[in-house]
Design a protein around this motif. Sequence first.
Motif, mmCIF file in Angstrom:
data_model
loop_
_atom_site.group_PDB
_atom_site.id
_atom_site.type_symbol
_atom_site.label_atom_id
_atom_site.label_comp_id
_atom_site.label_asym_id
_atom_site.label_seq_id
_atom_site.Cartn_x
_atom_site.Cartn_y
_atom_site.Cartn_z
ATOM 1 N N ILE A 175 0.868 -1.176 0.000
ATOM 2 C CA ILE A 175 0.000 0.000 0.000
ATOM 3 C C ILE A 175 0.906 1.227 0.000
ATOM 4 O O ILE A 175 1.767 1.357 0.870
ATOM 5 N N PRO A 176 0.799 2.112 -0.985
ATOM 6 C CA PRO A 176 1.725 3.251 -1.082
ATOM 7 C C PRO A 176 1.654 4.178 0.123
ATOM 8 O O PRO A 176 0.574 4.512 0.612
ATOM 9 N N LEU A 177 2.832 4.553 0.618
ATOM 10 C CA LEU A 177 2.927 5.502 1.724
ATOM 11 C C LEU A 177 3.029 6.903 1.118
ATOM 12 O O LEU A 177 4.107 7.350 0.734
ATOM 13 N N LEU A 178 1.909 7.581 1.039
ATOM 14 C CA LEU A 178 1.854 8.884 0.389
ATOM 15 C C LEU A 178 2.171 10.004 1.381
ATOM 16 O O LEU A 178 1.777 9.954 2.548
ATOM 17 N N TYR A 179 2.881 11.014 0.885
ATOM 18 C CA TYR A 179 3.214 12.172 1.711
ATOM 19 C C TYR A 179 1.966 12.834 2.271
ATOM 20 O O TYR A 179 1.983 13.400 3.360
ATOM 21 N N SER A 180 0.863 12.779 1.527
ATOM 22 C CA SER A 180 -0.361 13.467 1.913
ATOM 23 C C SER A 180 -0.919 13.010 3.257
ATOM 24 O O SER A 180 -1.614 13.772 3.933
ATOM 25 N N VAL A 182 1.139 10.377 5.377
ATOM 26 C CA VAL A 182 2.211 9.870 6.245
ATOM 27 C C VAL A 182 2.873 10.998 7.028
ATOM 28 O O VAL A 182 3.091 10.873 8.240
ATOM 29 N N VAL A 183 3.191 12.103 6.359
ATOM 30 C CA VAL A 183 3.856 13.213 7.048
ATOM 31 C C VAL A 183 2.945 13.859 8.100
ATOM 32 O O VAL A 183 3.392 14.134 9.217
ATOM 33 N N PRO A 184 1.657 14.115 7.809
ATOM 34 C CA PRO A 184 0.779 14.620 8.875
ATOM 35 C C PRO A 184 0.698 13.665 10.071
ATOM 36 O O PRO A 184 0.643 14.111 11.225
ATOM 37 N N LEU A 185 0.705 12.357 9.814
ATOM 38 C CA LEU A 185 0.698 11.382 10.900
ATOM 39 C C LEU A 185 1.982 11.478 11.707
ATOM 40 O O LEU A 185 1.972 11.404 12.943
ATOM 41 N N TYR A 186 3.088 11.646 11.008
ATOM 42 C CA TYR A 186 4.409 11.806 11.631
ATOM 43 C C TYR A 186 4.417 13.036 12.545
ATOM 44 O O TYR A 186 4.875 12.970 13.693
#
Length: 210
Positions: A175-180, A182-186
């Motif tokens: 499943i692609p880890l999209l910046y849209s 993943v980064v907010p989750l980070y």
Amino acid sequence: MDDKKLTPQESMELITSMIQSSKRRVASPDLRISVMWAVLTIITATTAWILLSTTHNPWFNFVWFAIPVIGIPTNIMLASKHREKSRTKTYLDKVSAGLWKCVGYIAIGLTIGCFIAQQCGYPQAWLAMFFYAFIIVGFGAAVSGLLLRENSYIFGGMFSIYSGFALIVCTLCQIPLLYSWVVPLYILCFLLMFIVPAFIISRKTKLEGK
């Protein structure tokens, strides 16, 4: 002269005093090294997210190196100021310091490993640093919460650990880890792990001082 044996009640009072002392240290402005790292990480992640999302230029991934480049000298400077104002450290302070040293050593070793992997033609190895930030740093935050008896640290750390494992599952399932997302989750994880607990502890310390 014989040492006086502590009663169970006195032992609990001593432990409680150590915990409260450690909490006050965490809340002190000149000792918020962990908060400095969190703020730096959040700002860097936000900057990288905006630049990569708007330009789609992979060279902006180098923005992530701002974390060690800025963080390490700032950490040294803050630690130096702390030593100048040094007070007697409790056992919990020493354990906490040792814990975060281990977290730091893991980061250094993993960075070297990812760099070697990239030179061998596997640039995707840098994804391991993302997993490290979620799982290893989350574990450090959760253990800090257990040491300080602060539930906000434990919650933030566990949330980050579960998020990290969710990312690993996504990777294994292709499943692609999209910046849209993943980064907010980070960013959310670092807010919950360090900023929110520091604010809560600071409020509690001020209320206890009144």
